[in-house]
Design a protein around this motif. Structure first.
Motif, short mmCIF file in Angstrom:
data_model
loop_
_atom_site.label_atom_id
_atom_site.label_comp_id
_atom_site.label_asym_id
_atom_site.label_seq_id
_atom_site.Cartn_x
_atom_site.Cartn_y
_atom_site.Cartn_z
N ASP A 10 43.29 40.13 46.44
CA ASP A 10 44.65 40.30 46.95
C ASP A 10 45.48 41.29 46.12
N VAL A 11 44.86 41.87 45.10
CA VAL A 11 45.58 42.77 44.18
C VAL A 11 44.99 44.17 44.31
N ALA A 12 45.83 45.17 44.28
CA ALA A 12 45.36 46.56 44.36
C ALA A 12 44.34 46.83 43.26
N ALA A 13 43.30 47.59 43.58
CA ALA A 13 42.20 47.83 42.65
C ALA A 13 42.69 48.36 41.30
N ALA A 14 43.70 49.21 41.31
CA ALA A 14 44.21 49.80 40.06
C ALA A 14 44.88 48.77 39.16
N ASP A 15 45.32 47.65 39.73
CA ASP A 15 46.04 46.64 38.96
C ASP A 15 45.20 45.41 38.63
N ARG A 16 43.96 45.33 39.13
CA ARG A 16 43.19 44.09 39.00
C ARG A 16 42.92 43.70 37.56
N ALA A 17 42.41 44.62 36.76
CA ALA A 17 42.04 44.27 35.38
C ALA A 17 43.26 43.76 34.62
N ARG A 18 44.37 44.50 34.70
CA ARG A 18 45.59 44.09 33.99
C ARG A 18 46.08 42.73 34.48
N THR A 19 46.03 42.52 35.79
CA THR A 19 46.51 41.26 36.35
C THR A 19 45.63 40.08 35.95
N VAL A 20 44.31 40.27 35.97
CA VAL A 20 43.39 39.20 35.58
C VAL A 20 43.57 38.86 34.10
N ILE A 21 43.64 39.87 33.25
CA ILE A 21 43.81 39.63 31.81
C ILE A 21 45.13 38.93 31.53
N ALA A 22 46.21 39.37 32.17
CA ALA A 22 47.52 38.75 31.95
C ALA A 22 47.54 37.33 32.50
N GLY A 23 46.94 37.10 33.65
CA GLY A 23 46.95 35.77 34.26
C GLY A 23 46.14 34.75 33.48
N LEU A 24 44.93 35.13 33.11
CA LEU A 24 44.08 34.20 32.36
C LEU A 24 44.61 34.00 30.95
N GLY A 25 45.17 35.05 30.37
CA GLY A 25 45.70 34.95 29.02
C GLY A 25 46.98 34.16 28.93
N GLY A 26 47.60 33.86 30.06
CA GLY A 26 48.85 33.12 30.04
C GLY A 26 48.72 31.74 30.63
N VAL A 57 41.95 37.72 26.50
CA VAL A 57 40.91 37.84 27.52
C VAL A 57 40.39 39.27 27.54
N THR A 58 39.06 39.41 27.53
CA THR A 58 38.40 40.70 27.61
C THR A 58 37.41 40.64 28.77
N LEU A 59 37.43 41.64 29.62
CA LEU A 59 36.48 41.70 30.73
C LEU A 59 35.17 42.28 30.23
N LEU A 60 34.07 41.66 30.61
CA LEU A 60 32.74 42.12 30.20
C LEU A 60 32.03 42.76 31.39
N CYS A 61 32.78 43.54 32.15
CA CYS A 61 32.22 44.21 33.31
C CYS A 61 33.00 45.51 33.53
N ALA A 62 32.47 46.37 34.37
CA ALA A 62 33.20 47.58 34.72
C ALA A 62 34.40 47.20 35.58
N GLU A 63 35.54 47.82 35.32
CA GLU A 63 36.76 47.47 36.06
C GLU A 63 36.58 47.65 37.56
N ALA A 64 35.77 48.63 37.96
CA ALA A 64 35.59 48.89 39.39
C ALA A 64 34.87 47.74 40.09
N SER A 65 34.07 46.97 39.34
CA SER A 65 33.32 45.88 39.97
C SER A 65 33.97 44.51 39.71
N LEU A 66 35.15 44.50 39.10
CA LEU A 66 35.81 43.25 38.75
C LEU A 66 36.13 42.41 39.99
N ARG A 67 35.79 41.15 39.91
CA ARG A 67 36.22 40.18 40.92
C ARG A 67 36.53 38.88 40.19
N ALA A 68 37.59 38.23 40.60
CA ALA A 68 37.99 36.99 39.93
C ALA A 68 38.84 36.14 40.87
#
Length: 197
Positions: free
Chosen positions: A8-24, A31-42
């Motif tokens: 539901d989040v624009a691709a350009a904002d996904r990594a930042r949104t996931v890190i901020a959401g899980l970290g809060g 929180v650090t993603l262990l995948c390429a940002e382009a393939s991120l799903r959460a």
């Protein structure tokens, strides 16, 4: 209840949104993603069970969650987390020990001390409970952490965490106060039944 889907989040904002959401999600957590940002799903769901307990379910890409000594000092907590990774290959470092985790392991994370959790792609179900609600000391917690499998309540507690993770994804805002109190009693009994005191 808090729910999130990265679709539901624009691709350009996904990594930042996931890190901020899980970290809060209740404590200071890196929180650090262990995948390429382009393939991120959460996708995740957070549901309070009672004032002293809550459940969390995560599904998605591999990630790392860390609480450093500075995080613990900046935001102390008495929270304990009982987690079941849904995929093999996860690891937990805490108390100077690195533990490889299997998909069916029940693991105890003391959020009051530094830790590093690395989870593979898949799911993670976790229940956090106040140590005060459990009625156990820090010494009891640390003694029991590596002996959870020795408890006759291990499988029941592990399956309870998984069941609560499913409930979190489908609860729709229902009040689960009685479930929270029962959960605290179960995990208190689990720790005290590890027969290490």
């Amino acid at each position: 209840m808090l729910a999130f889907d990265s679709a539901d989040v624009a691709a350009a904002d996904r990594a930042r949104t996931v890190i901020a959401g899980l970290g809060g999600e209740g404590i200071r957590l890196r929180v650090t993603l262990l995948c390429a940002e382009a393939s991120l799903r959460a996708r995740w769901w957070c549901l309070p069970l009672s004032p002293a307990a809550g459940v969390y379910r995560y599904e998605g890409s591999a990630l790392r969650m860390t609480r450093r000594a500075a995080d613990v000092a900046a935001q102390p907590t008495d929270r304990l987390t009982f987690a079941v990774p849904g995929s093999p290959g996860s690891t937990l470092w805490q108390d100077g020990r690195l533990r490889p985790l299997h998909a069916d392991d029940l693991v105890l994370i003391d959020d009051a001390t530094p830790f590093d959790y690395r989870g593979g792609e898949g799911s993670l179900c976790a229940v956090h409970v106040s140590r005060v609600a459990l009625g156990v000391s820090a010494e009891q917690t640390h003694a029991a952490a590596s002996h959870l499998r020795d408890s006759p309540l291990h499988d029941l507690a592990r399956d309870h965490v998984r069941a609560l993770g499913r409930i979190a994804a489908a609860a729709g805002g229902r009040s689960l106060g009685d479930v929270g109190r029962a959960t605290a009693l179960l995990f208190s009994a689990l720790l005290l039944s590890c027969d290490v005191f």
